[in-house]
Enzyme design. Sequence first.
Site, PDB file in Angstrom:
ATOM      1  N   SER A   1      33.686  43.181  37.213  1.00 31.70           N
ATOM      2  CA  SER A   1      34.030  42.926  38.606  1.00 31.70           C
ATOM      3  C   SER A   1      35.213  43.796  39.005  1.00 31.70           C
ATOM      4  O   SER A   1      36.024  44.194  38.164  1.00 31.70           O
ATOM      5  CB  SER A   1      34.407  41.453  38.800  1.00 31.70           C
TER       6      SER A   1
ATOM      7  N   TYR B   1      38.942  33.530  36.964  1.00 29.89           N
ATOM      8  CA  TYR B   1      37.895  34.547  37.025  1.00 29.89           C
ATOM      9  C   TYR B   1      38.469  35.924  36.713  1.00 29.89           C
ATOM     10  O   TYR B   1      37.887  36.685  35.922  1.00 29.89           O
ATOM     11  CB  TYR B   1      37.249  34.533  38.412  1.00 29.89           C
TER      12      TYR B   1
ATOM     13  N   LYS C   1      37.471  38.566  33.547  1.00 33.19           N
ATOM     14  CA  LYS C   1      36.950  39.915  33.758  1.00 33.19           C
ATOM     15  C   LYS C   1      37.900  40.977  33.210  1.00 33.19           C
ATOM     16  O   LYS C   1      37.439  42.025  32.728  1.00 33.19           O
ATOM     17  CB  LYS C   1      36.662  40.136  35.242  1.00 33.19           C
TER      18      LYS C   1
END
Length: 254
Positions: free
Chosen positions: A146, A159, A163
Site C-alpha cells: 500500500s 494498517y 504494510k
Amino acid sequence: MVLPQTPSFRLDGKRALVAGASSGIGRACAAALGDAGADVTLAARRIDVLDATVAEMKAAGMSAHALPLDVADVAATRVTIAQNGPFDVLVNSAGLARHSPATDTKEDDFDAVADLNVKGAYFLTQAVAKGLLAAGKPGSLINISSQMAYVGGIDRAVYCATKHAVEGFTKSMAIEWGKAGIRVNTICPTFILTDLTRPTFAQADKRAWIEDKIKLARVGEVEDIMGAVIYLASDASSLVTGSALMIDGGWTAE
C-alpha cells in the site's frame, strides 16, 4: 545493427497463484495474469465466489482453478502450497484493515490485521519460495502492499504498521533469494474503488481528503493495478527485485 527487442510480457507456461482472489484487486490480478497466458490458481476462503470467477475466466478462454485457502492459517497454508505448487508467480492480495484512532486500537483488532497482513503474507511468500527453491526454478513473488507503507494516515496506525513490515521482509527476501532467480517485489496502490472501500468513498469528507491527496485528481480503479502485475510477473521486469511499484496517483510524491 540489430535493434534490441522488448522483453515479453506474456506468461504462457507459467503457473500463478493469486491469494485473496475472491474480490477487488486480487480478482483483477487473476484476470490480468490469465489474459497474459498464465495458468492461474485463485485462492481465498470464499470458494463459492472463486468458482464464479473461475467460470468467467474459463468462458473467456483463460486457464483458471479455485483453491480454498486461509492465509492467516500458517500451518494449513504450508501444506496447501506444498501439495499444489510449485508456482512460478505469486500475487498475495489477501489483506485486512480495521481503522480507528491509535488511542482506541483494540488488541484483538491489532492481532487480526497483523496475523493476515504480516504473518500470513510472510509465510505464504516463504511457502511459495520453498517450492521454487526445491524445484530449482526462478520465480516472481508479488505482495500487494500500500502507499500507506510509505506514509502515515489518520486512524490507520495499525494498517500502516503492517504494510511497513511487508516492505521490510520483501526487501530481505529479495536479497536472500536473488541468486536463485527468485524476485520479490511489492505493489503499493492508493485508495482503489472496490466493494470493500465503497463505504469510505461514500463519506464526503473522506472522499474529499482522498481526492485532494491524489495528484491525478481521480480515485484508483482495479484496472490501474493490472498492468503492473503483468510487468512484475513477466520477463519484462527480470532485473527488478526488492522494489516497490507505487500506483498512488502521486500521493507519496510530496
